[in-house]
Design an enzyme around this catalytic site. Structure first.
Site, short mmCIF file in Angstrom:
data_model
loop_
_atom_site.label_atom_id
_atom_site.label_comp_id
_atom_site.label_asym_id
_atom_site.label_seq_id
_atom_site.Cartn_x
_atom_site.Cartn_y
_atom_site.Cartn_z
N SER A 181 0.80 -1.22 0.00
CA SER A 181 0.00 0.00 0.00
C SER A 181 0.83 1.27 0.00
O SER A 181 0.42 2.29 -0.54
CB SER A 181 -0.96 0.01 1.19
OG SER A 181 -1.91 -1.02 1.05
N HIS A 233 1.21 4.44 4.37
CA HIS A 233 0.43 5.15 3.36
C HIS A 233 0.95 6.58 3.19
O HIS A 233 1.18 7.05 2.07
CB HIS A 233 -1.04 5.20 3.76
CG HIS A 233 -1.70 3.87 3.84
ND1 HIS A 233 -2.98 3.70 4.31
CD2 HIS A 233 -1.25 2.63 3.54
CE1 HIS A 233 -3.30 2.43 4.28
NE2 HIS A 233 -2.27 1.76 3.81
#
Length: 325
Positions: A181, A233
Site C-alpha cells: 500500500s 500510506h
C-alpha cells in the site's frame, strides 16, 4: 497476532479513465505515444507468487498447534489458511511473514536487516489484503505506465514503498507490517503531482483534481482504523507526490507539434518555468526527507517522541475499538 499489525490497508481507488476519452477529467492535450504496460502486470504476478510461496512455507496443517482453532480451507493442503481468530484476512501466520521479510523495527535497526524495508512491500497478510492491493495496482499503475513508461513508474513504485517503510518504522516499533500500500499510495501521490505540474495541458482540470483528492482522502481515512499501517500510506504518498514533480513532467502544449514548424514558429521551451521550480524543490525535499528519515531510523529514534499527536494519523480510538499497540 492480536498485537501485531499485519497489514498496510489496501487502497480501493477508482480514479482511472480510459485513455482518449475526451469527457474524462484525465484527458490531456498531447500527442505523446502510449507505452505498452508490462511492468505493472509483472508486479502483480510477483506479488501473487510471493503470497503462494508464503502460504506454502506457512504449512498450516503441520505448524498450527490448534490454540486458535483449525486451519481454514483444509482442502488446499499445506496452502490452507491460518485460523480466522489468528488471521481474519485468510493468510499465513505472523511468524511466517516475519521469517520471510516483514517489516520489524528491532530487526531493521538492531539486527542490521535493512533489506526488510523493501521485502515487506512484496508480502501480504492474506487473500483479502492481496486482492485489494492488486486491483488497485492494476487500476492505477497500468494507466501511469501506458503514459510514462515502465522505467519512471517502476522507480516511483519502489522508492515510494521504501519511503512508506521508513516512516512506518519510525512510528510503529512494536508490531510487524507488510503490504504494497505504501507503493500504491506513491502512485496516487504521483498522479496528483503530475496533474499539478502539467496543469496547463489538461482539460477538465477541476474535475480531475477533485476526483484525485477525494480518492486520496478516502484511502487515508481508512488508514485510521486499527491494524492498518497509515504511516506507510503517508510516507509512500509523500514520496510519490514529490517524485511525480521530478519524473512525470510533460512538454508544454504545442511543443511536440511545433518541432515540425519553421524555427521562428516553434515553441522555444520544452517545459515551463514553474515546472523546473517544482522539480528543483521536490528533489531537495526528497534528499532531505530520505536522509533525515534513514539517519533517525538507524539511530533507533522513535518518531512518537518527536511528535506526540502523530499516532492519531494511524489509529483514532473510538467507543468501538481501542488502538492499543
Amino acid at each position: 497476532m492480536a498485537n501485531q499489525d499485519l497489514e498496510r490497508g489496501g487502497t480501493k481507488s477508482r480514479g482511472n479513465y480510459p485513455p482518449g476519452n475526451h469527457s474524462s477529467p484525465y484527458y490531456v492535450e498531447t500527442s505523446e505515444h502510449q507505452w505498452t504496460s508490462w511492468l505493472i502486470p509483472m508486479f502483480v504476478v510477483a506479488n501473487i507468487a510471493v503470497f503462494i510461496v508464503a502460504m506454502y512455507i506457512n504449512n498450516c496443517p503441520r505448524n498450527n498447534l490448534g490454540f486458535e482453532g483449525s486451519c481454514v480451507a483444509k482442502f488446499l493442503g499445506r496452502l490452507s489458511f491460518q485460523p480466522l481468530k489468528e488471521n481474519p484476512l485468510f493468510g499465513p501466520s505472523s511468524s511466517t511473514l516475519e521469517k520471510l521479510g516483514a517489516l520489524e523495527w528491532y530487526k531493521v535497526v538492531h539486527g542490521h536487516q535493512g533489506w526488510r524495508l523493501i521485502t515487506c512491500i512484496w508480502l501480504h497478510a492474506g487473500v483479502i489484503h492481496l486482492l485489494a492491493n492488486m486491483l488497485s495496482l492494476i487500476f492505477i499503475g497500468i494507466r501511469l505506465e501506458q503514459q510514462f513508461g515502465f522505467g519512471r513508474v517502476g522507480v516511483i513504485y519502489l522508492i515510494s514503498g521504501l519511503g512508506g517503510s521508513i516512516l512506518s518504522s519510525l512510528f510503529i516499533q512494536r508490531n510487524i507490517s507488510v503490504g504494497a500500500s505504501g507503493a500504491l499510495f506513491g502512485l496516487l501521490g504521483a498522479m496528483l503531482s503530475e496533474l499539478l505540474t502539467n496543469w496547463t495541458i489538461y482539460t477538465n482540470k477541476a474535475a480531475a483534481l477533485i476526483t484525485l483528492i477525494v480518492i486520496i482522502a478516502i484511502n487515508l481515512a481508512i488508514g485510521i482504523l486499527p491494524h492498518v499501517d497509515n504511516f506507510a500510506h503517508i510516507g509512500g504518498f509523500l514520496s510519490g507526490f514529490l517524485l511525480g514533480f521530478v519524473l512525470l513532467l510533460r512538454p508544454q502544449f504545442g511543443y511536440l507539434e511545433s518541432r515540425h514548424l519553421p524555427a521562428n514558429a516553434r515553441v522555444k521551451s520544452k517545459h515551463k518555468v514553474y515546472q523546473y521550480i517544482l522539480l528543483l524543490v521536490a528533489v531537495v525535499l526528497l534528499i532531505i526527507g530520505f536522509t533525515v528519515g534513514l539517519v533517525m531510523l538507524f539511530k533507533g529514534e522513535n518518531g512518537n517522541k518527536h511528535c506526540s499527536w502523530c499516532h492519531y494519523l494511524s489509529c483514532v480510538p473510538t467507543s468501538k475499538w481501542s488502538c492499543g499497540n
